[in-house]
Write a protein that holds these residues in place. Structure first.
Motif, mmCIF file in Angstrom:
data_model
loop_
_atom_site.group_PDB
_atom_site.id
_atom_site.type_symbol
_atom_site.label_atom_id
_atom_site.label_comp_id
_atom_site.label_asym_id
_atom_site.label_seq_id
_atom_site.Cartn_x
_atom_site.Cartn_y
_atom_site.Cartn_z
ATOM 1 N N SER A 1 0.842 -1.187 0.000
ATOM 2 C CA SER A 1 0.000 0.000 0.000
ATOM 3 C C SER A 1 0.878 1.239 0.000
ATOM 4 C CB SER A 1 -0.891 -0.011 1.236
ATOM 5 O OG SER A 1 -0.087 0.014 2.378
ATOM 6 N N GLY A 2 0.234 2.428 -0.109
ATOM 7 C CA GLY A 2 0.989 3.681 -0.095
ATOM 8 C C GLY A 2 1.807 3.866 -1.354
ATOM 9 N N ASN A 3 2.797 4.831 -1.256
ATOM 10 C CA ASN A 3 3.615 5.130 -2.429
ATOM 11 C C ASN A 3 4.501 3.954 -2.805
ATOM 12 O OD1 ASN A 3 2.446 7.550 -2.638
ATOM 13 N ND2 ASN A 3 4.244 8.744 -2.017
ATOM 14 N N VAL A 4 4.705 3.796 -4.092
ATOM 15 C CA VAL A 4 5.458 2.646 -4.586
ATOM 16 C C VAL A 4 6.884 3.076 -4.831
ATOM 17 C CG1 VAL A 4 5.692 1.067 -6.519
ATOM 18 C CG2 VAL A 4 3.420 1.708 -5.683
ATOM 19 N N GLU A 5 7.819 2.475 -4.122
ATOM 20 C CA GLU A 5 9.217 2.822 -4.341
ATOM 21 C C GLU A 5 10.090 1.639 -3.982
ATOM 22 O OE1 GLU A 5 12.486 6.101 -2.993
ATOM 23 O OE2 GLU A 5 10.381 6.636 -2.853
ATOM 24 N N PHE A 6 10.209 0.730 -4.908
ATOM 25 C CA PHE A 6 11.132 -0.370 -4.671
ATOM 26 C C PHE A 6 11.738 -0.739 -6.017
ATOM 27 C CE2 PHE A 6 6.944 -2.019 -5.313
ATOM 28 C CZ PHE A 6 7.125 -3.028 -6.247
ATOM 29 N N PRO A 7 13.025 -1.031 -6.003
ATOM 30 C CA PRO A 7 13.725 -1.253 -7.265
ATOM 31 C C PRO A 7 13.712 -2.724 -7.699
ATOM 32 C CG PRO A 7 15.261 -1.181 -5.463
ATOM 33 C CD PRO A 7 13.900 -1.062 -4.843
ATOM 34 N N MET A 8 14.263 -2.981 -8.857
ATOM 35 C CA MET A 8 14.478 -4.351 -9.307
ATOM 36 C C MET A 8 15.622 -4.942 -8.482
ATOM 37 S SD MET A 8 12.277 -4.487 -11.822
ATOM 38 C CE MET A 8 11.267 -3.384 -10.829
ATOM 39 N N ASN A 9 15.773 -6.275 -8.531
ATOM 40 C CA ASN A 9 16.882 -6.915 -7.819
ATOM 41 C C ASN A 9 18.206 -6.454 -8.408
ATOM 42 O OD1 ASN A 9 15.516 -8.360 -5.941
ATOM 43 N ND2 ASN A 9 15.631 -10.318 -7.008
ATOM 44 N N GLY A 10 19.089 -5.957 -7.546
ATOM 45 C CA GLY A 10 20.368 -5.438 -8.020
ATOM 46 C C GLY A 10 21.402 -6.541 -8.216
ATOM 47 N N GLY A 11 22.664 -6.133 -8.351
ATOM 48 C CA GLY A 11 23.771 -7.081 -8.528
ATOM 49 C C GLY A 11 23.695 -7.808 -9.861
ATOM 50 N N ASP A 12 24.479 -8.909 -9.939
ATOM 51 C CA ASP A 12 24.418 -9.682 -11.192
ATOM 52 C C ASP A 12 24.258 -11.174 -10.897
ATOM 53 O OD1 ASP A 12 26.859 -10.271 -10.187
ATOM 54 O OD2 ASP A 12 28.007 -9.804 -11.996
ATOM 55 N N GLY A 13 23.646 -11.481 -9.738
ATOM 56 C CA GLY A 13 23.400 -12.877 -9.353
ATOM 57 C C GLY A 13 22.267 -13.492 -10.164
ATOM 58 N N ALA A 14 21.978 -14.764 -9.865
ATOM 59 C CA ALA A 14 20.978 -15.515 -10.651
ATOM 60 C C ALA A 14 19.603 -14.841 -10.626
ATOM 61 C CB ALA A 14 20.882 -16.934 -10.112
ATOM 62 N N ASN A 15 19.256 -14.184 -9.515
ATOM 63 C CA ASN A 15 17.920 -13.566 -9.421
ATOM 64 C C ASN A 15 17.936 -12.071 -9.727
ATOM 65 O OD1 ASN A 15 16.752 -15.987 -8.622
ATOM 66 N ND2 ASN A 15 17.384 -15.645 -6.492
ATOM 67 N N SER A 16 19.052 -11.559 -10.233
ATOM 68 C CA SER A 16 19.154 -10.116 -10.486
ATOM 69 C C SER A 16 18.339 -9.724 -11.706
ATOM 70 C CB SER A 16 20.618 -9.737 -10.718
ATOM 71 O OG SER A 16 21.095 -10.398 -11.878
ATOM 72 N N TYR A 17 17.994 -8.413 -11.764
ATOM 73 C CA TYR A 17 17.278 -7.913 -12.949
ATOM 74 C C TYR A 17 18.157 -8.081 -14.187
ATOM 75 C CZ TYR A 17 14.629 -5.025 -16.137
ATOM 76 O OH TYR A 17 13.898 -4.597 -17.226
ATOM 77 N N SER A 18 19.464 -7.842 -14.012
ATOM 78 C CA SER A 18 20.341 -7.898 -15.199
ATOM 79 C C SER A 18 20.347 -9.297 -15.822
ATOM 80 C CB SER A 18 21.754 -7.421 -14.874
ATOM 81 O OG SER A 18 22.317 -8.249 -13.903
ATOM 82 N N LYS A 19 20.072 -10.340 -15.017
ATOM 83 C CA LYS A 19 20.056 -11.705 -15.573
ATOM 84 C C LYS A 19 18.625 -12.163 -15.870
ATOM 85 C CE LYS A 19 24.452 -13.006 -15.208
ATOM 86 N NZ LYS A 19 25.178 -13.047 -13.949
ATOM 87 N N ASN A 20 17.650 -11.317 -15.616
ATOM 88 C CA ASN A 20 16.252 -11.745 -15.792
ATOM 89 C C ASN A 20 15.429 -10.687 -16.519
ATOM 90 O OD1 ASN A 20 15.818 -14.389 -14.082
ATOM 91 N ND2 ASN A 20 17.193 -13.063 -12.921
#
Ligand code: SAM
Length: 296
Positions: A2-21
């Motif tokens: 709820s409330g304001n939305v402010e959360f990023p994608m998964n950082g780093g370069d691990g298996a679950n990171s945004y850069s790998k997904n």
């Protein structure tokens, strides 16, 4: 949620990171490469007085961590350089300054440490929400954003109000809920886009342009036919199963709503026209991709 939305994608370069997904996103970025080149050739008037400072400033709004943003920025720079070549203006080739924007909690460390070593631009990070001003007036030549504007600025309050027709009890998204709930999401999207356009209109120079890549679907497609619908349904069912197993309680499901919205060309056209700050030069839907190009 709820409330304001402010959360990023998964950082780093691990298996679950945004850069790998984020293959889906990079495929769209590559798909529009030629369209962007054509749009810049047609609409980016590098001979106008606004371009006289010899620095072209470009912003990527909601850039996450890369490599997608680097690929997108490389495509744009190549298109602009080609524009200078085609006008025989190579001796006046500008310098480029690129602003990478995302929420403050984005993994800017990964972004900066993975900047392409052979880049031909000056890079800067700009933290903060794009649903507000990020740059000085008339300072940016080209605004770009891909797969970020589907994030609403906040979860609409009605979804959490058990006295409202749009109380989203037991559901987490409008694509699997009633029309009243979809209407509340659409109203929030309309407000957010208005705020976004007003801020960008202040920041873009006269003759500049904006390129937006957004998830969406063709006109007339029902919300329930959104290709993401099976994902939202399965996610919702898993949460309800967890309630049955006593792992979470019902109130937690009732208070969780995904602040994600996918638009359509007709809706985008209406919102752009109502706002009045931009003209749509070109807008296309690619399968389940929706790619509006706007020019100030
Ligand atoms: C799915 S990622 C897209 C990243 C990249 N543009 C791409 O195409 O791969 C969406 C990004 O938008 C950012 N974002 C969402 N809402 C935002 C806002 N209001 N202001 C700035 N960034 C935002 C998220 O933090 C996230 O990093």
């Amino acid at each position: 949620m709820s409330g304001n939305v402010e959360f990023p994608m998964n950082g780093g370069d691990g298996a679950n990171s945004y850069s790998k997904n984020s293959r889906y996103q990079v495929e769209a970025i590559n798909l529009v490469k030629e369209m962007i080149k054509e749009a810049i050739a047609k609409n980016f008037d590098v001979t106008s007085p606004s371009f006289s400072s010899n620095t072209i400033r470009i912003a990527d709004l909601g850039c996450s961590v890369g490599p997608n943003t680097f690929i997108a920025m490389k495509n744009i720079l190549e298109a602009i350089e080609w524009r200078y070549h085609s006008k025989n203006l190579t001796s006046e080739m500008p310098e480029f300054q690129l602003f990478f924007n995302d929420h403050a909690y984005n993994d800017f460390n990964t972004l900066f440490t993975t900047l392409p070593p052979d880049r031909q631009y000056f890079a800067a990070g700009v933290p903060g929400s794009f649903y507000g001003r990020l740059f000085p007036k008339s300072s940016i030549h080209l605004m770009y954003s891909s797969f970020a504007l589907q994030w609403l600025s906040k979860v609409p309050e009605e979804l959490l109000d058990n006295g409202s027709l749009a109380w989203n009890k037991g559901k987490i998204h409008y694509t699997i809920a009633s029309k009243e709930i979809a209407d509340v999401y659409a109203a929030q999207f309309a407000k957010d886009m208005d705020t976004f356009f007003n801020a960008r209109a202040d920041e873009i120079i006269v003759g500049g342009m904006m390129i937006l890549i957004m998830p969406g679907f063709a006109d007339g497609v029902q919300y329930s036919q959104d290709p993401s619908c099976p994902f939202f349904y399965a996610f919702n069912q898993s949460l309800l199963d967890m309630v049955k197993l006593g792992m979470i309680n019902e109130d937690e499901v009732d208070s969780f709503n995904l602040p994600l919205y996918a638009t359509s060309p007709k809706e985008m056209t209406k919102l752009v026209e109502r706002n009045g700050c931009f003209n749509i030069e070109r807008m296309e839907v690619f399968a389940d991709y929706n790619i509006p190009l706007l020019q100030s």
